[in-house]
Design an enzyme around this catalytic site. Sequence first.
Site, PDB file in Angstrom:
ATOM      1  N   ASP A  46       6.604   3.190   1.104  1.00 54.95           N
ATOM      2  CA  ASP A  46       6.260   2.766  -0.473  1.00 54.95           C
ATOM      3  C   ASP A  46       7.562   2.453  -1.084  1.00 54.95           C
ATOM      4  O   ASP A  46       8.680   2.773  -0.424  1.00 54.95           O
ATOM      5  CB  ASP A  46       5.898   4.274  -1.271  1.00 54.95           C
ATOM      6  CG  ASP A  46       4.859   3.878  -2.211  1.00 54.95           C
ATOM      7  OD1 ASP A  46       3.469   3.974  -2.202  1.00 54.95           O
ATOM      8  OD2 ASP A  46       5.358   3.197  -3.234  1.00 54.95           O
ATOM      9  N   ASP A  72       9.768  -1.820   1.095  1.00 52.87           N
ATOM     10  CA  ASP A  72       8.907  -2.763   0.333  1.00 52.87           C
ATOM     11  C   ASP A  72       8.094  -3.811   1.541  1.00 52.87           C
ATOM     12  O   ASP A  72       8.561  -4.452   2.334  1.00 52.87           O
ATOM     13  CB  ASP A  72       9.806  -3.726  -0.353  1.00 52.87           C
ATOM     14  CG  ASP A  72       9.062  -5.031  -0.965  1.00 52.87           C
ATOM     15  OD1 ASP A  72       7.665  -5.215  -0.856  1.00 52.87           O
ATOM     16  OD2 ASP A  72       9.582  -5.358  -2.209  1.00 52.87           O
ATOM     17  N   ASN A  99      -2.701  -0.058   2.945  1.00 50.31           N
ATOM     18  CA  ASN A  99      -3.096   0.543   1.942  1.00 50.31           C
ATOM     19  C   ASN A  99      -2.556  -0.328   0.805  1.00 50.31           C
ATOM     20  O   ASN A  99      -3.041  -0.543  -0.304  1.00 50.31           O
ATOM     21  CB  ASN A  99      -3.160   1.965   1.736  1.00 50.31           C
ATOM     22  CG  ASN A  99      -3.304   2.516   0.269  1.00 50.31           C
ATOM     23  OD1 ASN A  99      -4.538   2.384  -0.328  1.00 50.31           O
ATOM     24  ND2 ASN A  99      -2.363   2.770  -0.293  1.00 50.31           N
ATOM     25  N   TYR A 164      -5.167 -11.518  -6.679  1.00 47.27           N
ATOM     26  CA  TYR A 164      -5.461 -10.136  -5.983  1.00 47.27           C
ATOM     27  C   TYR A 164      -6.798 -10.389  -5.254  1.00 47.27           C
ATOM     28  O   TYR A 164      -6.974 -10.027  -4.360  1.00 47.27           O
ATOM     29  CB  TYR A 164      -5.383  -9.165  -7.050  1.00 47.27           C
ATOM     30  CG  TYR A 164      -6.208  -7.916  -6.711  1.00 47.27           C
ATOM     31  CD1 TYR A 164      -5.061  -6.841  -6.061  1.00 47.27           C
ATOM     32  CD2 TYR A 164      -7.301  -7.508  -6.815  1.00 47.27           C
ATOM     33  CE1 TYR A 164      -5.592  -5.531  -5.514  1.00 47.27           C
ATOM     34  CE2 TYR A 164      -7.725  -6.114  -6.734  1.00 47.27           C
ATOM     35  CZ  TYR A 164      -6.787  -5.288  -6.008  1.00 47.27           C
ATOM     36  OH  TYR A 164      -7.389  -4.065  -5.636  1.00 47.27           O
ATOM     37  N   LYS A 168      -7.707 -10.158  -1.328  1.00 48.15           N
ATOM     38  CA  LYS A 168      -8.705  -8.891  -0.960  1.00 48.15           C
ATOM     39  C   LYS A 168      -9.840  -9.588  -0.225  1.00 48.15           C
ATOM     40  O   LYS A 168     -10.411  -8.875   0.602  1.00 48.15           O
ATOM     41  CB  LYS A 168      -9.265  -8.136  -2.401  1.00 48.15           C
ATOM     42  CG  LYS A 168      -7.967  -7.236  -2.796  1.00 48.15           C
ATOM     43  CD  LYS A 168      -7.577  -6.257  -1.771  1.00 48.15           C
ATOM     44  CE  LYS A 168      -6.713  -4.977  -2.328  1.00 48.15           C
ATOM     45  NZ  LYS A 168      -6.300  -4.058  -1.146  1.00 48.15           N
ATOM     46  N   THR A 199      -7.905   6.884  -9.898  1.00 49.31           N
ATOM     47  CA  THR A 199      -6.441   7.117  -9.452  1.00 49.31           C
ATOM     48  C   THR A 199      -5.930   7.489 -10.921  1.00 49.31           C
ATOM     49  O   THR A 199      -6.364   7.019 -11.928  1.00 49.31           O
ATOM     50  CB  THR A 199      -5.794   6.122  -8.719  1.00 49.31           C
ATOM     51  OG1 THR A 199      -5.766   5.025  -9.683  1.00 49.31           O
ATOM     52  CG2 THR A 199      -6.418   5.854  -7.322  1.00 49.31           C
TER      53      THR A 199
HETATM   54  N1  LIG Z   1      -8.208   2.590  -7.263  1.00 51.45           N
HETATM   55  C1  LIG Z   1      -9.420   1.731  -7.133  1.00 51.45           C
HETATM   56  O1  LIG Z   1     -10.094   1.871  -8.002  1.00 51.45           O
HETATM   57  C2  LIG Z   1      -9.237   0.738  -6.210  1.00 51.45           C
HETATM   58  C3  LIG Z   1     -10.292  -0.138  -6.299  1.00 51.45           C
HETATM   59  C4  LIG Z   1     -10.549  -1.157  -4.971  1.00 51.45           C
HETATM   60  C5  LIG Z   1      -9.707  -1.314  -4.232  1.00 51.45           C
HETATM   61  N2  LIG Z   1      -8.298  -0.457  -4.251  1.00 51.45           N
HETATM   62  C6  LIG Z   1      -7.425  -0.592  -3.111  1.00 51.45           C
HETATM   63  O2  LIG Z   1      -7.259   0.827  -2.867  1.00 51.45           O
HETATM   64  C7  LIG Z   1      -5.692   0.627  -2.290  1.00 51.45           C
HETATM   65  C8  LIG Z   1      -4.986   1.839  -2.939  1.00 51.45           C
HETATM   66  O3  LIG Z   1      -5.276   1.569  -4.428  1.00 51.45           O
HETATM   67  P1  LIG Z   1      -4.407   2.488  -5.547  1.00 51.45           P
HETATM   68  O4  LIG Z   1      -5.535   2.428  -6.735  1.00 51.45           O
HETATM   69  O5  LIG Z   1      -4.167   3.822  -4.825  1.00 51.45           O
HETATM   70  O6  LIG Z   1      -3.197   1.817  -5.998  1.00 51.45           O
HETATM   71  P2  LIG Z   1      -2.042   2.288  -6.775  1.00 51.45           P
HETATM   72  O7  LIG Z   1      -1.497   1.092  -7.378  1.00 51.45           O
HETATM   73  O8  LIG Z   1      -2.247   3.461  -7.563  1.00 51.45           O
HETATM   74  O9  LIG Z   1      -1.140   2.652  -5.580  1.00 51.45           O
HETATM   75  C9  LIG Z   1      -0.630   1.538  -4.709  1.00 51.45           C
HETATM   76  C10 LIG Z   1       0.799   2.241  -3.944  1.00 51.45           C
HETATM   77  O10 LIG Z   1       1.396   1.227  -3.337  1.00 51.45           O
HETATM   78  C11 LIG Z   1       2.676   1.005  -3.625  1.00 51.45           C
HETATM   79  N3  LIG Z   1       3.092  -0.158  -3.610  1.00 51.45           N
HETATM   80  C12 LIG Z   1       2.897  -1.354  -4.478  1.00 51.45           C
HETATM   81  N4  LIG Z   1       3.505  -2.434  -3.928  1.00 51.45           N
HETATM   82  C13 LIG Z   1       4.321  -2.182  -2.835  1.00 51.45           C
HETATM   83  C14 LIG Z   1       5.267  -2.703  -2.031  1.00 51.45           C
HETATM   84  N5  LIG Z   1       5.575  -4.090  -2.165  1.00 51.45           N
HETATM   85  N6  LIG Z   1       5.531  -2.219  -0.991  1.00 51.45           N
HETATM   86  C15 LIG Z   1       5.459  -0.841  -0.864  1.00 51.45           C
HETATM   87  N7  LIG Z   1       4.663  -0.070  -1.451  1.00 51.45           N
HETATM   88  C16 LIG Z   1       3.928  -0.581  -2.612  1.00 51.45           C
HETATM   89  C17 LIG Z   1       2.724   1.529  -4.863  1.00 51.45           C
HETATM   90  O11 LIG Z   1       4.071   2.025  -5.463  1.00 51.45           O
HETATM   91  C18 LIG Z   1       1.808   2.735  -5.154  1.00 51.45           C
HETATM   92  O12 LIG Z   1       2.321   4.124  -4.399  1.00 51.45           O
HETATM   93  C19 LIG Z   1      -5.398  -0.841  -2.403  1.00 51.45           C
HETATM   94  O13 LIG Z   1      -5.375  -1.526  -1.425  1.00 51.45           O
HETATM   95  C20 LIG Z   1      -6.063  -1.286  -3.558  1.00 51.45           C
HETATM   96  O14 LIG Z   1      -6.303  -2.798  -3.682  1.00 51.45           O
HETATM   97  C21 LIG Z   1      -8.282   0.478  -5.288  1.00 51.45           C
END
Ligand SMILES: NC(=O)c1ccc[n+]([C@@H]2O[C@H](COP(=O)([O-])OP(=O)(O)OC[C@H]3O[C@@H](n4cnc5c(N)ncnc54)[C@H](O)[C@@H]3O)[C@@H](O)[C@H]2O)c1
Length: 257
Positions: A46, A72, A99, A164, A168, A199
Amino acid sequence: MSAEGGWATYPSLAGRTAFVSGGASGLGAEFVEQLAGQGARVGFVDLDVERGRALEQRLAAGGAEVRFLECDVRDVPALRAAIGRVAGELGVIRVLVNNAANDHRDKVAEMDEALWDDRMAVNVRHHFFAAQAVAPGMRDAGGGSIVNLGSISAHIDLMDLPGYITAKAGVEGLTRTLAREYGPWAIRVNCIIPGWIMTERQLADWVTPEAEESIARNQCLPQHLMPDDVARMLLWLAADDSRSCTAQQWVVDGGWM
Ligand SMILES: NC(=O)c1ccc[n+]([C@@H]2O[C@H](COP(=O)([O-])OP(=O)(O)OC[C@H]3O[C@@H](n4cnc5c(N)ncnc54)[C@H](O)[C@@H]3O)[C@@H](O)[C@H]2O)c1
């Protein structure tokens, strides 16, 4: 809501090595914790070092074998290096969870080439290169499970997410082509499509009273969807219990209509 008799456990995950990108917070942190809870060894990367280290320390204190590395995912050589290090320290990676993502809002008219490339790099490019990096090890070990995180946003009516949403939608196509490419090596590739999951970041940034109304109107099920609801799907896809399932999308959205 908790399960009356407790949730399922997956013996095939015990002692297996998993790699999770974006594992310091949100769904990724839940995946790390739940995989570790099944006895898997978990490496995760992360950008958020503080939260990554804190999660690593908390799980290690409970006896889990976890490794956090700052990385990253837009930096593909750094991602490859992190994957190599986790495999070297924790064993061949048999479960990959792609993820990490960023759902920054963008106005269509303000998008330029650099921003577009950045949105692709954080939301779909690393999925491919992480899969490419782990596949030979999975093949030699007899197979593996790759799980890509898609999004309901590619299927519903939303604005201000052009990069995005495009990325996706691409994750779904990537899932199918990699499933075909890697199937002969017993590597399964699936895509989880979360609905609106509560979240910390969603609650802080986006879940307004209007958003609550939208959830109540659009979801068949009334409950808030929580990270562990998605993690239980992830565990099943990661484990041998789903050994004949690949190239599919698994929607965890409470029945969004
Ligand atoms: N939460 C939702 O409602 C939701 C809905 C649909 C899809 N998703 C998908 O589920 C997954 C997780 O979503 P989330 O809500 O937990 O997201 P979030 O933004 O809460 O967490 C994402 C994590 O990825 C890390 N991150 C971001 N950019 C990064 C990079 N360049 N390098 C390394 N780490 C990086 C962030 O620091 C964070 O810890 C994602 O793929 C998201 O698209 C989430």
